[in-house]
Design an enzyme around this catalytic site. Structure first.
Site, PDB file in Angstrom:
ATOM      1  N   GLY A 622       0.756  -1.143  -0.007  1.00 54.10           N
ATOM      2  CA  GLY A 622      -0.010   0.171   0.083  1.00 54.10           C
ATOM      3  C   GLY A 622       0.777   1.261   0.011  1.00 54.10           C
ATOM      4  O   GLY A 622       2.191   1.193   0.046  1.00 54.10           O
ATOM      5  N   ALA A 623       0.220   2.335  -0.174  1.00 52.87           N
ATOM      6  CA  ALA A 623       0.838   3.773   0.134  1.00 52.87           C
ATOM      7  C   ALA A 623       0.278   4.316   1.180  1.00 52.87           C
ATOM      8  O   ALA A 623      -0.600   4.680   1.431  1.00 52.87           O
ATOM      9  CB  ALA A 623       0.448   4.622  -1.278  1.00 52.87           C
ATOM     10  N   GLY A 624       1.355   4.755   1.853  1.00 50.88           N
ATOM     11  CA  GLY A 624       1.234   5.541   3.050  1.00 50.88           C
ATOM     12  C   GLY A 624       1.499   7.243   2.763  1.00 50.88           C
ATOM     13  O   GLY A 624       2.065   7.524   1.786  1.00 50.88           O
ATOM     14  N   GLU A 625       1.261   8.249   3.683  1.00 51.69           N
ATOM     15  CA  GLU A 625       1.510   9.363   3.397  1.00 51.69           C
ATOM     16  C   GLU A 625       2.972   9.759   3.114  1.00 51.69           C
ATOM     17  O   GLU A 625       3.107  10.506   2.460  1.00 51.69           O
ATOM     18  CB  GLU A 625       1.064  10.252   4.782  1.00 51.69           C
ATOM     19  CG  GLU A 625       1.606  11.601   4.836  1.00 51.69           C
ATOM     20  CD  GLU A 625       0.866  12.790   4.090  1.00 51.69           C
ATOM     21  OE1 GLU A 625      -0.149  12.228   3.449  1.00 51.69           O
ATOM     22  OE2 GLU A 625       1.131  13.825   4.284  1.00 51.69           O
ATOM     23  N   VAL A 629       4.150   1.322   1.789  1.00 55.36           N
ATOM     24  CA  VAL A 629       3.916   0.462   2.800  1.00 55.36           C
ATOM     25  C   VAL A 629       4.298  -1.047   2.259  1.00 55.36           C
ATOM     26  O   VAL A 629       3.686  -1.421   1.295  1.00 55.36           O
ATOM     27  CB  VAL A 629       2.622   0.122   3.629  1.00 55.36           C
ATOM     28  CG1 VAL A 629       2.619  -0.651   4.742  1.00 55.36           C
ATOM     29  CG2 VAL A 629       2.219   1.738   4.291  1.00 55.36           C
ATOM     30  N   ASP A 740      -8.655   9.470  15.393  1.00 57.01           N
ATOM     31  CA  ASP A 740      -8.664   9.084  14.275  1.00 57.01           C
ATOM     32  C   ASP A 740      -9.206   7.595  14.021  1.00 57.01           C
ATOM     33  O   ASP A 740      -8.725   6.837  13.421  1.00 57.01           O
ATOM     34  CB  ASP A 740      -7.716   9.546  13.037  1.00 57.01           C
ATOM     35  CG  ASP A 740      -7.706   9.448  11.796  1.00 57.01           C
ATOM     36  OD1 ASP A 740      -9.304   9.403  11.422  1.00 57.01           O
ATOM     37  OD2 ASP A 740      -6.997   9.353  10.929  1.00 57.01           O
TER      38      ASP A 740
HETATM   39  O1  ACK Z   1      -5.990  -2.298   3.439  1.00 52.78           O
HETATM   40  P1  ACK Z   1      -4.562  -2.601   3.373  1.00 52.78           P
HETATM   41  O2  ACK Z   1      -4.115  -4.105   3.012  1.00 52.78           O
HETATM   42  O3  ACK Z   1      -3.938  -2.696   4.976  1.00 52.78           O
HETATM   43  O4  ACK Z   1      -3.870  -1.583   2.896  1.00 52.78           O
HETATM   44  C1  ACK Z   1      -3.169  -0.466   3.772  1.00 52.78           C
HETATM   45  C2  ACK Z   1      -1.779  -0.065   3.440  1.00 52.78           C
HETATM   46  O5  ACK Z   1      -0.823  -1.031   4.201  1.00 52.78           O
HETATM   47  C3  ACK Z   1      -1.351   1.190   3.978  1.00 52.78           C
HETATM   48  O6  ACK Z   1      -1.601   1.459   5.113  1.00 52.78           O
HETATM   49  C4  ACK Z   1      -1.761  -2.020   5.095  1.00 52.78           C
HETATM   50  N1  ACK Z   1      -1.012  -2.267   6.226  1.00 52.78           N
HETATM   51  C5  ACK Z   1      -0.474  -1.133   6.940  1.00 52.78           C
HETATM   52  N2  ACK Z   1      -0.117  -1.608   8.180  1.00 52.78           N
HETATM   53  C6  ACK Z   1      -0.038  -2.944   7.984  1.00 52.78           C
HETATM   54  C7  ACK Z   1       0.261  -4.221   8.651  1.00 52.78           C
HETATM   55  N3  ACK Z   1       0.866  -3.974  10.066  1.00 52.78           N
HETATM   56  N4  ACK Z   1       0.121  -5.410   8.324  1.00 52.78           N
HETATM   57  C8  ACK Z   1      -0.501  -5.430   7.284  1.00 52.78           C
HETATM   58  N5  ACK Z   1      -0.999  -4.493   6.372  1.00 52.78           N
HETATM   59  C9  ACK Z   1      -0.674  -3.363   6.936  1.00 52.78           C
HETATM   60  C10 ACK Z   1      -2.982  -1.322   5.271  1.00 52.78           C
END
Ligand code: ACK
Length: 977
Positions: A622-625, A629, A740
């Site tokens: 995924g993409a964070g700010e 990720v 949040d």
């Molecule tokens: O909905 P997702 O698959 O779950 O997409 C978002 C993305 O990264 C951006 O935040 C995933 N993500 C974030 N932290 C974790 C984590 N600890 N384990 C698995 N997925 C994560 C999140």
């Protein structure tokens, strides 16, 4: 009791007068012609009178005190003319004791009893009026020792008529008192004497204490002691004991009367001492005979189970029929079953029952230490005091459960390392059965015999050094491991002793050369390593397989893979406890990283530094700010490889961005809870800067629920909500306000465990695409935020509770967007006007009520997170409480009636509307069934849809939700509270 009454003696009294011309008998008769023995003497004119009247012998009949009652008249000397000189107004009475009836007693042998004077004497006048003034005098004599006595009356010159002499004694007459018979008893010789008399029990009566009474000198019964009681089978009636009739019984002499046989018992005999139980009813030996006969209870009811890893909690309600007894208890039979073979064995001794297996008084029990992933059958049997007397079948209800993952087994192998005067180093091996990945160890230690004051250190390593100890003191250590399943049990106690100061001093000195040698070796080693590094060789730990996707500038120039230690070992979290309370460093509360001047210091205080070479990045998720990720693996030395999520900070960041990015780690690193995303560590020493957390296989909760629409049971959904609430309770206890909380910021793992994530400072809201700028300039996720937080930025745990209510709504509606497509402005307005989100479809009433509670306008009226957790636990324990759903037809109450019709909405026809929501295929069916206008459509219920043939749950939801959305938009609000 009269011994003599001169008036009742019919014949001659046989009394003798001496001299003969003294006393003389007047032969009168009464109206019945019975003689009246009256003796008179009246020699008042003559000198030296000595006239005796001697009675015959009177038997005393065993009495030792007798009473003599004299009735007489006496002439007043003053009324006698001329005789005053010799006239007397008294006479004397004497007695003489004798065993036999014989005379020849001389006057001087008589003993004087008394001189008798008249109370009233009479005159001539009286004689004329024929009014005789009769005097009555009584004297007593005793103690008498012979069989009888004589009386004598001496006149010395009075004018007397002795009208009657009555001699009697007193006795206590025979009585029956307290069922005891007391015989006639002659009073004692002494006037104050009480004679103790024993009574004898009347027929069919018995006594514990022989009854006694006391006979007074006056002939009265006094001071009763003891009593008789009718024996078993008899009851008292009018001073006698009467037999108990058939159907009645008396079990003990102490019971008052016969009682009717108690329920479920009978007797056909007279004089029954107990009743016989009817068939299938019983009486325990200890049951009183007055108690009804009872029977074993029926089976317990409504048993429910709750499995927590390898523990099972059972709860039930008492049997419908307790068998008539209050001593119902429960017994738990445990069977371990092989689901394939269908056979069950006894569970064996390893299972622990809390509080116990047998004789449970409460209607719940917890079984711990069960085997993981095993099918168990628990039979809850209700028993009472007569269960063992009944040959009948056991009354039980059975519950089948399957256990989950187990907590780790205890650490067994603990070895001491270096021991100094103030410190002890320990090392140990992983438990034999870790039952999962060990997340950390908890080491508890205390000075021997000072158990109330202990210290806890948490460590990810299998070694620790306990510092700050007293020299020459024995310390007790216990270690336990934690996995995702929770803590295992503590190891047995290991005792180690610090060395005394004197020994330490000498050994310190002796170490100087060794240190010198080590330093030298160290320098040489360093040189060799630098040589390696310069020549570009890879490290020996096998790290460094980072994927290029995440653009990791992999720091291959690292010679050792592991943590670099911070100022204090961040591996070890140390807490001191005294009497169960944390002592130092104080209550664990959240520390705002802003309070650190140097943000780097904050991050290293709370987060471990990880060598980048230990991280393998596998893919971008995924993409964070701040950057991508990724998912990947973390392999730390001495530890198992872990799946992890890695957040990266994109290249070209500003210092502020770096600070904000790492701020999240500084916050996350302070938390340790199964429902809070766990921070593994940070990479700050190399680029890219990374935050490494545990990996959550199912990603964020909102996406996961949308993907799995309608797939979970209510209990599973409530389980998720419970986890989120537990995490939030932990955060609020720590004093952290999330600001949040939303399903998108909850992560869910493969076991459906939900964890709160996305921590930050101001950043958190900047980061959230849902956050919108408010008029006051802040950025706020309007739909999730409590009105007071929107209006005046009052963010508290209570505003987090509001957001939690929205998350509940998101979860129950499988990721539906709160307030659908309403604009933020409309949401603010509607909420302000008191409207609330309507219940999601198929929502248990209890959950919707909880949501509404979370959305109380007054933040103090909202439930606290611990109350929410308790409430959800209750619902989980009692799943039937989730069966009542919010009534489908009342889900959107009165909207149309109050606020106009849908006809004025965005859609001009039913077809247009159905097309817009991609449900055009149902247009014809709607039209054919009379739903040809939007107004008509507004009345459609879920039942109507099913009747129309819209059977797919997804389609039903789409149509119903769209309708709902339109209605909500129409009223510019929602359900009025
Ligand atoms: O909905 P997702 O698959 O779950 O997409 C978002 C993305 O990264 C951006 O935040 C995933 N993500 C974030 N932290 C974790 C984590 N600890 N384990 C698995 N997925 C994560 C999140």
């Amino acid at each position: 009791m009269n011994l003599l009454d001169s008036r009742t003696v019919m014949g001659d009294l046989g009394w003798i007068a001496f001299p003969k011309n003294g006393w003389e008998e007047i032969g009168e008769v009464d109206e019945n012609y019975a003689p009246i023995h009256t003796y008179q003497v009246c020699k008042v004119m003559e000198q030296n009178q000595n006239n005796w009247l001697l009675t015959s012998w009177i038997s005393n009949e065993g009495a030792s005190r007798i009473f003599i009652e004299l009735k007489f008249t006496l002439r007043d000397c003053n009324s006698l003319p001329g005789g005053l000189g010799t006239c007397k107004e008294t006479f004397n009475m004497y007695y003489f004791e004798s065993d036999e009836n014989g005379r020849n007693i001389k006057e001087n042998q008589y003993i004087k009893i008394d001189t008798i004077a008249a109370d009233e004497s009479f005159t001539e006048l009286d004689l004329g009026d024929r009014v005789m003034k009769l005097n009555t005098e009584v004297r007593d004599v005793g103690p008498l020792s012979k069989k009888g006595f004589y009386l004598a009356f001496q006149d010395v010159g009075a004018c007397i008529a002795l009208v009657s002499v009555r001699v009697y004694y007193k006795k206590c007459p025979s009585v029956v008192r307290h069922l005891a018979v007391f015989p006639d008893t002659i009073t004692g010789a002494d006037s104050s004497q009480l004679l103790e008399v024993s009574g004898s029990c009347v027929n069919h009566s018995v006594t514990d204490e022989p009854p006694k009474m006391h006979c007074s000198a006056e002939g009265e019964w006094l001071v009763p002691i003891g009593k008789c009681m009718c024996k078993a089978g008899y009851e008292e009636e009018n001073g006698t004991c009467q037999v108990c009739r058939p159907g009645f019984f008396k079990a003990s002499p102490h019971s008052q009367s016969c009682s009717k046989c108690p329920p479920h018992s009978y007797t056909h005999e007279e004089a029954s001492t107990s009743c016989v139980c009817e068939k299938d009813y019983f009486r325990r030996e200890s049951d009183p005979p007055t108690m009804a006969c009872t029977r074993p209870p029926s089976a317990p009811r409504n048993a429910i189970s709750n499995v927590n890893e390898t523990s099972v909690f059972l709860e039930w309600i008492p049997p419908a029929d307790t068998g008539g007894r209050k001593d119902v208890s429960y017994y738990i039979a445990c069977k371990k079953c092989n689901s394939h073979a269908g056979v069950c064995d006894e569970c064996g001794g390893h299972v622990r029952y809390l509080p116990q297996q047998i004789g449970l008084k409460n209607t719940s029990v917890m079984m711990v230490d069960l085997l993981a992933h095993t099918n168990y059958t628990f039979e809850i049997e209700a028993v009472n005091g007569v269960s063992d007397l009944s040959p009948g079948a056991r009354q039980y209800v059975s519950v089948n459960v399957t256990t989950n993952q187990a907590a780790p087994s205890p650490v067994t192998n603990v070895k001491k390392g270096k021991i100094a005067k103030n410190s002890i180093s320990l090392s140990w091996q992983e438990p034999d059965r870790p039952n999962g990945i060990i997340l950390e160890y908890e080491i508890k230690y205390f000075e021997k015999d000072q158990e109330t004051s202990y210290t806890i250190i948490k460590s990810k390593e299998t070694t620790i050094t306990a510092e700050g100890l007293k020299p020459a003191s024995v310390y007790v250590f216990q270690i336990r491991a934690r996995t995702a399943a929770g803590y295992g049990v503590f190891s047995r106690r290991f005792e180690f002793e610090t060395i005394p100061v004197s020994v330490a001093a000498s050994s310190d000195q002796s170490q100087i050369p060794i240190i010198a040698v080590s330093v030298t070796v160290g320098v040489i080693l360093l040189a060799v390593v630098i040589g390696f590094l310069l020549s570009g060789s890879c490290c020996d730990c096998g790290c460094g397989r980072a994927s290029s996707l995440c653009a990791v500038a992999h720091p291959s120039l690292i010679w050792r893979c592991g943590y670099s230690k911070a100022k204090q070992d961040p591996e070890e979290e140390k807490m001191h406890f005294h009497n169960g309370h944390i002592k130092l460093p104080g209550v664990r509360t959240y520390i705002d990283p802003h309070t650190y001047e140097d943000p780097n210091q904050a991050v290293h205080e709370f987060a471990k530094e990880i060598e980048a070479s230990c991280i393998t990045i596998e893919r971008v998720i995924g993409a964070g700010e701040f950057g991508e990720v990724c998912s990947g693996r973390l392999k730390l030395p001495g530890k198992r490889e872990l799946p992890v999520a890695i957040k990266t900070l994109k290249v070209g960041y500003t210092e502020k961005q770096r600070r904000d990015f790492l701020g999240e780690a500084s916050i996350m690193g302070q938390f340790d809870h199964p429902n809070i995303i766990h921070l593994e560590g940070v990479v700050t020493k190399s680029k890219p800067v990374m935050i490494v957390t545990e990996y959550m296989e199912n990603g964020s909760l909102d996406t996961f629920l949308k993907k799995n629409d309608g797939q979970f049971t209510v209990i599973q959904l409530v389980g998720m909500l419970r986890g989120i609430a537990a995490g939030m309770k932990y955060l609020s206890d720590m004093g952290y306000v999330h600001r949040d909380l939303a399903a998108r910021n909850i992560l869910i793992n493969s076991n459906l465990v939900c964890k709160v994530s996305d921590f930050g400072l101001s950043r958190v809201l900047e980061d959230d695409p849902e956050a919108a700028y408010t008029t006051r300039g802040g950025k706020i996720p309007i739909r999730w935020t409590a009105p007071e937080a929107i209006a005046f930025r009052k963010f508290t745990s209570a505003s987090d509770v509001w957001s939690y209510g929205i998350v509940m709504w998101e979860v129950v509606s499988y990721g539906e967007r709160p307030y659908w497509e309403m604009t933020n402005q409309d949401v603010i307005k509607a909420v302000e006007e008191g409207y609330r989100l309507p219940s999601p479809m198929d929502c248990p009433a209890a959950l919707y009520q909880l949501m509404l509670d979370c959305w109380q306008k007054d933040r103090n009226s909202r439930p606290k997170f611990d109350e929410i957790v308790n409430m959800l636990d209750k619902l989980i324990r009692n799943p039937s409480s989730l069966k009542t759903l919010v009534n489908a037809s009342s889900r959107v109450p009165n909207l149309l009636a109050e606020h106009g019709s849908l006809g004025s909405g965005a859609y001009r026809s039913v077809g247009e509307w159905l097309e817009a929501i991609k449900m055009g295929r149902y247009t014809e069916i709607f039209m054919e069934n009379g739903y040809s206008s939007m107004d008509a459509v507004a009345q459609v219920t879920l039942e109507d849809l099913r009747r129309l043939g819209v059977t797919l749950v997804g389609h039903q939801k789409k149509i119903m939700n769209s309708l709902q959305e339109m209605k909500v938009q129409l009223v510019n609000g929602m359900v009025p509270l």
